[in-house]
Design a protein around this motif. Structure first.
Motif, short mmCIF file in Angstrom:
data_model
loop_
_atom_site.label_atom_id
_atom_site.label_comp_id
_atom_site.label_asym_id
_atom_site.label_seq_id
_atom_site.Cartn_x
_atom_site.Cartn_y
_atom_site.Cartn_z
N ALA A 273 0.81 -1.22 0.00
CA ALA A 273 0.00 0.00 0.00
C ALA A 273 0.85 1.27 0.00
O ALA A 273 0.40 2.32 -0.47
CB ALA A 273 -0.93 0.00 1.21
N ALA A 274 2.07 1.18 0.51
CA ALA A 274 2.92 2.37 0.63
C ALA A 274 3.49 2.79 -0.72
O ALA A 274 3.78 1.95 -1.58
CB ALA A 274 4.05 2.10 1.62
N GLU A 275 3.70 4.09 -0.87
CA GLU A 275 4.38 4.61 -2.05
C GLU A 275 5.88 4.39 -1.96
O GLU A 275 6.56 4.27 -2.99
CB GLU A 275 4.11 6.11 -2.19
CG GLU A 275 2.68 6.47 -2.50
CD GLU A 275 2.27 6.03 -3.89
OE1 GLU A 275 3.07 6.21 -4.84
OE2 GLU A 275 1.15 5.49 -4.02
N LEU A 276 6.39 4.33 -0.73
CA LEU A 276 7.83 4.27 -0.52
C LEU A 276 8.10 3.72 0.87
O LEU A 276 7.39 4.04 1.82
CB LEU A 276 8.43 5.69 -0.63
CG LEU A 276 9.94 5.84 -0.41
CD1 LEU A 276 10.69 5.36 -1.63
CD2 LEU A 276 10.29 7.30 -0.10
N LEU A 277 9.14 2.88 0.99
CA LEU A 277 9.66 2.51 2.30
C LEU A 277 10.83 3.43 2.61
O LEU A 277 11.81 3.47 1.84
CB LEU A 277 10.13 1.05 2.33
CG LEU A 277 10.86 0.65 3.63
CD1 LEU A 277 9.92 0.71 4.83
CD2 LEU A 277 11.50 -0.73 3.50
N CYS A 278 10.74 4.16 3.72
CA CYS A 278 11.83 5.03 4.17
C CYS A 278 12.57 4.30 5.27
O CYS A 278 12.07 4.17 6.39
CB CYS A 278 11.24 6.36 4.65
SG CYS A 278 12.50 7.54 5.20
N TYR A 279 13.78 3.82 4.98
CA TYR A 279 14.51 2.95 5.92
C TYR A 279 15.98 3.36 6.01
O TYR A 279 16.89 2.60 5.67
CB TYR A 279 14.38 1.50 5.43
CG TYR A 279 14.84 0.46 6.43
CD1 TYR A 279 14.14 0.24 7.61
CD2 TYR A 279 15.96 -0.32 6.19
CE1 TYR A 279 14.55 -0.71 8.51
CE2 TYR A 279 16.38 -1.29 7.09
CZ TYR A 279 15.67 -1.47 8.25
OH TYR A 279 16.08 -2.42 9.16
N PRO A 280 16.24 4.58 6.50
CA PRO A 280 17.63 5.04 6.61
C PRO A 280 18.28 4.63 7.92
O PRO A 280 18.73 5.47 8.72
CB PRO A 280 17.48 6.56 6.49
CG PRO A 280 16.17 6.83 7.16
CD PRO A 280 15.29 5.64 6.84
N SER A 281 18.34 3.35 8.18
CA SER A 281 18.93 2.83 9.43
C SER A 281 20.41 3.21 9.49
O SER A 281 21.11 3.24 8.48
CB SER A 281 18.77 1.32 9.47
OG SER A 281 19.41 0.78 10.59
N LEU A 282 20.88 3.49 10.71
CA LEU A 282 22.29 3.84 10.87
C LEU A 282 23.20 2.64 10.65
O LEU A 282 24.33 2.80 10.20
CB LEU A 282 22.53 4.41 12.27
CG LEU A 282 21.90 5.77 12.57
CD1 LEU A 282 22.14 6.14 14.02
CD2 LEU A 282 22.44 6.83 11.64
N ALA A 283 22.72 1.44 10.97
CA ALA A 283 23.56 0.25 10.82
C ALA A 283 22.69 -0.99 10.80
O ALA A 283 21.75 -1.10 11.59
CB ALA A 283 24.57 0.16 11.94
N GLU A 284 23.00 -1.91 9.93
CA GLU A 284 22.32 -3.20 9.85
C GLU A 284 23.34 -4.29 9.57
O GLU A 284 24.34 -4.06 8.89
CB GLU A 284 21.26 -3.21 8.75
CG GLU A 284 20.09 -2.27 8.98
CD GLU A 284 19.20 -2.69 10.14
OE1 GLU A 284 19.14 -3.91 10.43
OE2 GLU A 284 18.59 -1.81 10.76
N GLY A 285 23.04 -5.48 10.09
CA GLY A 285 23.87 -6.63 9.76
C GLY A 285 23.49 -7.23 8.42
O GLY A 285 24.28 -7.91 7.77
#
Length: 373
Positions: A273-285
């Motif tokens: 349903a979303a137009e965009l996923l905003c996922y600016p995580s500082l760090a991910e494995g």
């Protein structure tokens, strides 16, 4: 081959990344005829994570009186594995017993606390536990080259001991085509009728960058904020008042909503349903939400740091997660053009097809066979 598994992350309430990945890995390993998997866990779950359980998965609840100082992991688990006649012990959540009593494969998804919170006494204790488990293991599996490099540089794990096998999204993450389902999910999460929205995954953990997402949204021109709604899900009850206050200060005219935990079964509809996923995580494995959005055909904005560029490739808008202005510019680039979002959505959907659980399971099975033989 009998592989004993520390399955506590699968059987916990509100599974997050490690538990989701382990459940999917086990489901796909279970179809291979050469394995049996005693699954050891400590507390009864609210729901059965394997409602159609293959016969090769053997759940066994075990406990230890007065469990303190990690005795379940250090004593009860290896004893249970020995009693089960296991050829191999698999510990999928960063730590494991110092004396496993049989060959052990350890999965370490990230060492982020040691980079971002190194002086915290609890972090130091955790880091020591990870290092001990890595020394005890025959192989240390990780899902990204970023974490593999950290295992070597931070903990000194030899390169030849590290096994890089990327993971994948749940096959349920495909576009939801039923209009009634999409309408219902929008209503449930408080998105105004007919208004396009941007979805983000929030949390009290500072590395999830919730504060900067709100700051970036406040930097957008009024026209963008009037057209698009911001929905952030996953906020813990303890963190909700603080984030509500911040959002009210930054965005006093509304156009946003903060929501608590989003059930796994609802995420495909939310992402679709979303137009965009905003996922600016500082760090991910690794960064599973990026692949999940790709699978649903949704454009993604994410960070240009740690493991996220490995997962996203060129199929997402990459920004500096520490700069709210950079996040805001990425949002403007994405939200200002339907064609741009459509192109990123198409590229992401194609990229997701390169990450599949059958392939992951084959590679993990080969690793288990090598270590356990």
């Amino acid at each position: 081959m009998r592989v004993a598994v520390d399955a506590r992350q699968v059987y916990r309430a509100n599974r997050r990344g490690i538990g989701k990945a382990l459940r999917l890995m086990l489901q796909h390993l279970a179809v291979l005829p050469q394995f049996e998997f005693p699954l050891f866990y400590q507390t009864e779950p609210a729901e059965n994570p394997f409602p159609e359980r293959p016969t090769s998965l053997l759940p066994r609840r075990i406990d230890i009186p007065g469990d303190r100082f990690g005795l379940w992991e250090q004593v009860r688990l290896p004893v249970a594995a020995w009693r089960a006649g296991a050829d191999l012990l698999y510990c999928p959540a960063n730590t494991g017993p110092r004396y496993p009593g049989r060959p052990m494969v350890l999965t370490v998804y990230d060492l982020i606390p040691l980079v971002y919170d190194a002086q915290n006494p609890r972090t130091k204790v955790w880091g020591q536990a990870v290092a001990r488990a890595a020394r005890a293991a025959q192989k240390v599996h990780t899902a990204s080259a970023y974490t593999a490099s950290q295992l070597h540089s931070v903990l000194g794990v030899p390169h030849q001991k590290i096994e890089l096998i990327p993971i994948a999204a749940d096959p349920q993450f495909v576009p939801v085509t039923d209009d009634d389902t999409i309408a219902a999910i929008r209503r449930q999460y408080g998105v105004p009728d007919g208004q396009p929205f941007v979805l983000g995954f929030a949390a009290s953990d500072p590395r999830k960058n919730t504060r900067r997402v709100l700051e970036a949204w406040a930097l957008l021109p009024v026209a963008f904020r009037e057209r698009y709604f911001l929905l952030l899900v996953g906020v813990q009850d303890s963190a909700m008042p603080g984030f509500q206050q911040l959002a009210t200060e930054l965005l006093p005219h509304g156009g946003w909503r903060l929501h608590g935990y989003a059930a796994e079964a609802q995420l495909p509809a939310l992402l679709t349903a979303a137009e965009l996923l905003c996922y600016p995580s500082l760090a991910e494995g690794f960064g599973l939400p990026v692949l999940e959005a790709f699978g649903c055909g949704t454009a993604v904005l994410t960070s240009n740091t740690t493991s996220l560029p490995e997962v996203a490739g060129t199929a997402a808008i990459l920004v500096d997660p520490e700069d709210p202005r950079a996040i805001a510019q990425g949002l403007r680039d994405a939200l200002g053009s339907d064609a741009v979002r459509a192109e990123f959505a198409r590229a992401g959907h194609l990229r997701a097809q390169g990450f599949t659980w059958p392939i992951v399971a084959e590679q993990v099975a080969e690793l288990f066979a090598r270590v356990g033989r």
